[in-house]
Scaffold this active site. Sequence first.
Site, mmCIF file in Angstrom:
data_model
loop_
_atom_site.group_PDB
_atom_site.id
_atom_site.type_symbol
_atom_site.label_atom_id
_atom_site.label_comp_id
_atom_site.label_asym_id
_atom_site.label_seq_id
_atom_site.Cartn_x
_atom_site.Cartn_y
_atom_site.Cartn_z
ATOM 1 N N ASN A 21 52.615 44.587 36.218
ATOM 2 C CA ASN A 21 52.351 43.817 37.444
ATOM 3 C C ASN A 21 52.390 42.330 37.133
ATOM 4 O OD1 ASN A 21 51.799 46.374 38.290
ATOM 5 N ND2 ASN A 21 49.581 46.108 38.375
ATOM 6 N N ASP A 22 51.750 41.976 36.036
ATOM 7 C CA ASP A 22 51.782 40.573 35.639
ATOM 8 C C ASP A 22 53.025 40.248 34.822
ATOM 9 O OD1 ASP A 22 49.528 39.284 36.792
ATOM 10 O OD2 ASP A 22 48.236 40.475 35.494
ATOM 11 N N ARG A 40 39.672 49.226 35.071
ATOM 12 C CA ARG A 40 39.599 47.812 35.474
ATOM 13 C C ARG A 40 38.126 47.442 35.654
ATOM 14 N NH1 ARG A 40 44.588 48.996 38.370
ATOM 15 N NH2 ARG A 40 46.111 47.370 37.921
ATOM 16 N N ARG A 61 39.141 48.040 29.956
ATOM 17 C CA ARG A 61 39.695 46.693 29.816
ATOM 18 C C ARG A 61 38.567 45.709 30.092
ATOM 19 N NH1 ARG A 61 44.370 44.649 33.755
ATOM 20 N NH2 ARG A 61 42.697 44.672 35.285
ATOM 21 N N ARG A 64 53.202 37.691 42.401
ATOM 22 C CA ARG A 64 53.147 39.107 42.799
ATOM 23 C C ARG A 64 52.559 39.310 44.183
ATOM 24 N NH1 ARG A 64 48.659 41.371 38.462
ATOM 25 N NH2 ARG A 64 48.138 43.013 39.913
ATOM 26 N N CYS A 94 50.226 50.462 32.011
ATOM 27 C CA CYS A 94 49.255 50.680 33.081
ATOM 28 C C CYS A 94 49.592 49.868 34.322
ATOM 29 C CB CYS A 94 47.841 50.401 32.594
ATOM 30 S SG CYS A 94 47.646 48.728 31.981
ATOM 31 N N HIS A 116 46.217 43.515 44.598
ATOM 32 C CA HIS A 116 45.076 44.384 44.320
ATOM 33 C C HIS A 116 44.638 45.200 45.532
ATOM 34 C CE1 HIS A 116 45.003 42.039 40.619
ATOM 35 N NE2 HIS A 116 44.727 43.238 40.142
ATOM 36 N N GLU A 125 51.211 41.555 28.972
ATOM 37 C CA GLU A 125 51.539 41.185 30.353
ATOM 38 C C GLU A 125 52.020 39.747 30.450
ATOM 39 O OE1 GLU A 125 48.110 42.026 32.834
ATOM 40 O OE2 GLU A 125 46.722 41.438 31.269
HETATM 41 C C1 PEP Z 1 49.097 44.542 35.210
HETATM 42 O O1 PEP Z 1 49.157 43.304 35.238
HETATM 43 O O2 PEP Z 1 50.120 45.265 35.204
HETATM 44 C C2 PEP Z 1 47.802 45.224 35.203
HETATM 45 C C3 PEP Z 1 47.719 46.527 35.008
HETATM 46 O O3 PEP Z 1 46.698 44.467 35.435
HETATM 47 P P1 PEP Z 1 46.239 43.983 36.882
HETATM 48 O O4 PEP Z 1 47.124 44.639 37.901
HETATM 49 O O5 PEP Z 1 44.818 44.358 37.037
HETATM 50 O O6 PEP Z 1 46.462 42.501 36.794
HETATM 51 MG MG MG Z 2 47.361 42.158 34.885
#
Ligand code: PEP
Ligand code: MG
Length: 578
Positions: free
Chosen positions: A458-459, A298, A334, A469, A506, A191, A435
């Site tokens: 990402n997840d 977010r 979200r 990650r 996303c 993040h 995800e």
């Molecule tokens: C993701 O997991 O790809 C996502 C967009 O959510 P975050 O990065 O906030 O976990």
């Molecule tokens: Mg995520």
Amino acid sequence: MAKLHSHKFKGIGASSGISIAKVFKLVEQKIEISDEKVKNIDAEVKLFHDGVKKSVKQIEKIKKLATKLAKDELEILDAHILIATDPVLEDDTINLIKQGYSAAYSLKETAKNHTNFLLETGDEYLMARASDIKDASQRIIKNILNLNILDLSTIDTDIIIVADDLKPSDTAQLNEFVKGFATNIGSKTSHSAIMARSLEIPAILGIGNILEKVENGDIIAMNGDLGQGIINPNEQEISEFKIQKENFEREKAKLKEFLYKKSTSFDGKKVVIAANIGSVEDAFAAKKVNADEIGLFRSEFLYMDKQNWPTEDEQFLSYKTVLENLRPKKVIVRTLDIGGDKTLKYFDFSKEMNPFLGYRAIRLSLDKVEIFKTQLRAIVRASEFGNIAIMFPMIATLDEFFAAKAIFEEVYTEIYAKNPRIAKRENIKIGIMIEIPISAILAEKFAEHVDFFSIGTNDLIQYSFAADRMNEKVAYLYQTLNPGLLKLIKMTIDSAHKKGKWVGMCGEMAGDINAIPLLLGLGLDEFSVSASSVLKVKKLISELNYHQMEQVAKKALEFATEKEVIKYLESVNLIRHN
Ligand code: PEP
Ligand code: MG
């Protein structure tokens, strides 16, 4: 002290841009406080009183300097002053000192008793007071022990933050003087990287040992695209970085010609190029680059930015401001995705073995229903002022989706009875994040019930490869072009299209220049990326031929490894090196 020789370093280029500025080391101090008895009780009492006085002075100073603080942040600083000078806290601490304990130990124990008492009530408001007591007493303890106290929001000269890791709660208080991040830990999807991209400052993460190599006041020159930097660069190196910076700015300016162009491929396939935001300020950045919509708001950043749970009205105001400014463009909010690396100052997450697999996102919302309802009320009320959609994070089962949706319906009915001007129920679309691999596999079933999907790579990648990650040591498993991952994405897209639903992405992969041709070919409908990438993505898609990419994606799915996919993409000239 400046070092004589410059020293190069390399890490993961996580946010583009070029900066040269002084080092500011952000180090979490470990405080060791012994329970050994002391001899001079009067001296300890004096230390305590001096610590309180110094703390009050510091807080007053922050209030003066940090002119941009929101009302609730000012209130919290006032609350800290009240706590610091609270007679009960003072009496209890002095009683312990009189039993022969040090000032720091006595205050630590007293604060612990007071906070435990509040935490046990289970009452949200009182629990938040507990976190205020913890913060205020920590400050006094640090002053008693003569330790440095960092207040990021009061930084007033250009700096590059060097840290082991940057917590989202640290990044939430940064101001415009922060020109870059360089950290030991982290990767492209942590993040802090996402935050750096939204602040449009360079970030190099996962360097391993940068914190140990620099001193406060050293100079760092960094290039966030290349993931390379220099500690104490010489004159020639500085002028090279300055040239790189000019080139970077020139390229950025050239992208402006895409501002009002349609988001279509070279052969006319229309896609949506949306922006990811985490705050009202980000929404303005998205507007500036004319993003087609907001593919991911977010909302947790509204929570992380605060000293206490944001109220319904505070949230309502944020959503309303974003919606009014982007109208008629759609804004997908979200619901709270807290937990994992995203913690809150005012909520005690119990220690978990695997926080990313634990109590987070929709799991927490379904458990703390009142918090969830407060957010949904704010969202539903804001629907009067623009085009809003909702998505739930980390959905693993249909039951979770039904439970979340049922709570939404209840809230909608309640608000509609009071204010029929809110958006018509059928105009508030409800989607889910894909995800977790199991929901991609079962996308066909989900697609019958949801209005849309947004793939959170990402997840999705971290769970598919079982690779954290945040951990640069397993970053090699973060394979965006692995055919297995491409299959999960294809499954999600095909299942949604079969039921007439659309699919966005996303996660950071949506802005990855080497993945975009495949995503276009797989039929992705919406690419949601940081505002700073919107125009770059628009330009790239305008150069690609959708029908050709369909064939390329089909072929890529036949390979067994990421390496083979990359080799193939190279053979058809689709790999770009920044
Ligand atoms: C993701 O997991 O790809 C996502 C967009 O959510 P975050 O990065 O906030 O976990
Ligand atoms: Mg995520």
